[in-house]
Design a protein around this motif. Structure first.
Motif, short mmCIF file in Angstrom:
data_model
loop_
_atom_site.label_atom_id
_atom_site.label_comp_id
_atom_site.label_asym_id
_atom_site.label_seq_id
_atom_site.Cartn_x
_atom_site.Cartn_y
_atom_site.Cartn_z
N HIS A 61 -0.92 -59.47 -146.20
CA HIS A 61 -0.18 -58.31 -146.71
C HIS A 61 0.90 -58.83 -147.65
N SER A 63 4.15 -57.74 -149.97
CA SER A 63 5.18 -56.78 -150.37
C SER A 63 5.81 -57.31 -151.66
N SER A 79 0.07 -53.40 -158.26
CA SER A 79 -0.50 -53.43 -156.91
C SER A 79 -1.99 -53.78 -156.97
N SER A 97 -3.85 -56.16 -148.12
CA SER A 97 -3.06 -55.00 -148.50
C SER A 97 -1.87 -55.42 -149.36
N GLU A 99 1.86 -53.66 -151.12
CA GLU A 99 2.77 -52.53 -151.30
C GLU A 99 3.85 -52.92 -152.30
N VAL A 101 7.60 -52.16 -153.28
CA VAL A 101 8.80 -51.61 -152.66
C VAL A 101 9.91 -51.62 -153.71
#
Length: 115
Positions: A61, A63, A79, A97, A99, A101
């Motif tokens: 993941h 971020s 992304s 994944s 994301e 932010v």
């Protein structure tokens, strides 16, 4: 800016070294043309304990934390580019994944202390 924080399941370290994940994310950020290469910050953290969907499936993941000022389209493209970069590794049974932010520009502070 940005701060790219990569969390991954520790069981992936034998398949993909953490530096490889970091280089892939960095390259995607550079290719986005949203950031100067010298401004991209990367960190990777192995998670020893994790459960994904009730089992210990591998995951990565990312971020991407950045200050405001990019359009929704730019953030969406970034992304997707990061996800595409992660997908290039030949890892099976993994959840990937990403994301984006957006950090609060009014409360973010930075101080560099020289040597």
């Amino acid at each position: 800016m940005p701060h790219c924080i990569i969390e991954y399941s520790q069981n992936l370290e034998q398949e993909v070294p953490p530096l490889d994940w970091m280089e892939a994310v960095q390259q995607a950020c550079i290719e986005s043309a949203l950031f100067k290469p010298a401004d991209i910050k990367l960190r990777a953290f192995a998670c020893k304990h994790f459960i994904t969907g009730g089992v210990q499936d591998a995951f990565v993941h990312v971020s991407v934390r950045m200050l405001p000022g990019r359009s929704k389209h730019q953030k969406s493209e970034l992304s997707q580019s990061v996800l595409d970069a992660l997908s290039r590794f030949s890892v099976k049974q993994v959840s990937l994944s990403v994301e984006i932010v957006e950090m609060d520009g009014e409360s973010y502070l930075k101080k560099v202390i020289p040597a």
